[in-house]
Scaffold this motif. Structure first.
Motif, mmCIF file in Angstrom:
data_model
loop_
_atom_site.group_PDB
_atom_site.id
_atom_site.type_symbol
_atom_site.label_atom_id
_atom_site.label_comp_id
_atom_site.label_asym_id
_atom_site.label_seq_id
_atom_site.Cartn_x
_atom_site.Cartn_y
_atom_site.Cartn_z
ATOM 1 N N VAL A 69 1.028 -1.254 -0.277
ATOM 2 C CA VAL A 69 0.346 0.506 -0.176
ATOM 3 C C VAL A 69 0.849 1.110 0.330
ATOM 4 O O VAL A 69 0.820 1.860 -0.374
ATOM 5 N N LEU A 70 2.103 1.018 1.385
ATOM 6 C CA LEU A 70 2.744 2.012 1.141
ATOM 7 C C LEU A 70 3.741 2.894 -0.262
ATOM 8 O O LEU A 70 3.866 3.934 -0.647
ATOM 9 N N GLU A 71 3.774 1.642 -1.306
ATOM 10 C CA GLU A 71 4.919 1.643 -2.175
ATOM 11 C C GLU A 71 3.743 2.128 -3.375
ATOM 12 O O GLU A 71 4.436 3.065 -3.943
ATOM 13 N N LEU A 72 2.415 1.929 -3.115
ATOM 14 C CA LEU A 72 1.795 1.708 -4.836
ATOM 15 C C LEU A 72 1.293 3.923 -3.966
ATOM 16 O O LEU A 72 2.028 4.396 -5.275
ATOM 17 N N TRP A 73 1.693 4.336 -2.712
ATOM 18 C CA TRP A 73 0.705 5.660 -2.581
ATOM 19 C C TRP A 73 1.871 6.797 -2.794
ATOM 20 O O TRP A 73 2.177 7.672 -3.048
ATOM 21 N N ARG A 74 3.251 5.919 -2.123
ATOM 22 C CA ARG A 74 3.736 6.802 -1.962
ATOM 23 C C ARG A 74 5.063 7.160 -3.592
ATOM 24 O O ARG A 74 5.495 8.764 -3.474
ATOM 25 N N GLY A 75 4.864 6.167 -4.176
ATOM 26 C CA GLY A 75 5.232 6.334 -5.375
ATOM 27 C C GLY A 75 4.799 6.647 -6.602
ATOM 28 O O GLY A 75 4.743 6.845 -7.670
ATOM 29 N N ALA A 76 3.607 6.891 -6.227
ATOM 30 C CA ALA A 76 2.735 7.198 -7.117
ATOM 31 C C ALA A 76 2.838 8.230 -8.437
ATOM 32 O O ALA A 76 3.418 9.330 -7.479
ATOM 33 N N GLU A 77 2.809 8.094 -9.330
ATOM 34 C CA GLU A 77 3.189 9.282 -10.514
ATOM 35 C C GLU A 77 1.707 9.818 -10.658
ATOM 36 O O GLU A 77 1.939 10.667 -11.412
ATOM 37 N N TYR A 78 0.172 8.577 -10.948
ATOM 38 C CA TYR A 78 -0.269 9.271 -11.443
ATOM 39 C C TYR A 78 -1.772 8.705 -10.118
ATOM 40 O O TYR A 78 -0.849 8.291 -9.536
ATOM 41 N N ARG A 79 -3.092 10.317 -10.230
ATOM 42 C CA ARG A 79 -3.776 9.838 -9.028
ATOM 43 C C ARG A 79 -4.295 8.757 -8.685
ATOM 44 O O ARG A 79 -4.388 8.318 -7.536
ATOM 45 N N VAL B 108 -3.208 12.684 5.827
ATOM 46 C CA VAL B 108 -2.263 13.885 5.930
ATOM 47 C C VAL B 108 -1.593 14.628 4.756
ATOM 48 O O VAL B 108 -1.864 15.707 3.671
ATOM 49 N N THR B 109 -1.082 13.101 4.257
ATOM 50 C CA THR B 109 -0.484 13.375 1.892
ATOM 51 C C THR B 109 -1.215 13.394 1.455
ATOM 52 O O THR B 109 -0.682 14.088 0.286
ATOM 53 N N GLY B 110 -2.373 12.745 1.403
ATOM 54 C CA GLY B 110 -3.843 13.082 0.799
ATOM 55 C C GLY B 110 -4.005 13.338 -0.054
ATOM 56 O O GLY B 110 -4.470 14.765 -0.855
#
Length: 223
Positions: free
Chosen positions: A64-74, A104-106
């Motif tokens: 989950v965190l890898e998808l979230w933190r590394g996201a380049e597209y929403r 907080v980051t979203g």
């Protein structure tokens, strides 16, 4: 992290660039969109999660965190939220730091509202002694999205709504002029009015400091 790579490749495969700019403008997003609408994303998520099952809770959270933190597209972050929902058996209060980071980051309603109502709210109902004090702290936090979460997290609680907590979180933000807080207050009260209209009417009547927006939303279906 096979799922992460497969998710990004899958989103690229079903992307519709013709929709991407409109989606980004509507959401006022700093992150670009791939142009993947929710139904297509849901189908992709079903395929991905079946092909790449999570072996344990630690791998699940890390993915989950890898998808979230590394996201380049929403849409990558939407898939991260979908992945959270795919494993209800691992939902417990130990996930509160994860949800706090995502809130907080979203920092926008499309992410925050899902986390608040579908993740934090159920944890409150299952473990109020742990979650309620945190929400009381969030209700007075500098971050407006933590505060919105404290207000709207009980949207699905119905008769299990902790009205003392709801009142406290609303009162802590009643004077704030932020649109998302005022809208959230009205939404939370309107939703609870489906279960206890008398409580909501009384709350509105005894809180003249409620903004016109919050008041209008709260009473929307009460005549």
């Amino acid at each position: 992290m096979d799922l992460v790579g497969a998710a990004r490749a899958g989103l690229a495969r079903v992307a519709d660039p013709a929709k991407a700019d409109d989606m980004r403008r509507y959401m006022r997003s700093a992150l670009p969109f791939r142009g993947v609408a929710k139904p297509e994303r849901a189908r992709l998520a079903k395929q991905l999660f079946a092909a790449h099952p999570m072996p344990d809770a630690e791998t699940w959270v890390a993915t989950v965190l890898e998808l979230w933190r590394g996201a380049e597209y929403r849409e990558e972050r939407y898939l991260a939220l979908d992945l959270i929902g795919a494993y209800p058996r691992w939902q417990d209060v130990g996930l509160l730091p994860l949800y706090d980071e995502l809130i907080v980051t979203g920092a926008w309603w499309d992410f925050v509202d899902e986390i608040a109502s579908k993740r934090v709210g159920p944890l409150l109902r299952s473990d109020p002694e742990v979650v309620a004090p945190l929400l009381r702290t969030w209700a007075r936090d500098d971050d407006r999205w933590r505060r919105r979460t404290s207000v709207i997290c009980q949207l699905g609680s119905k008769a299990a709504t902790d009205t003392d907590l709801l009142a406290e979180c609303v009162e802590a933000n009643i004077a704030d002029q932020d649109f998302f807080l005022r809208k959230g207050i009205g939404w939370a009260l309107r939703q609870h009015a489906r279960t206890d209209p008398h409580w909501v009417r009384a709350f509105v009547d005894t809180h003249p400091a409620l903004s016109p927006l919050s008041r209008r939303e709260a009473l929307k279906h009460l005549g």
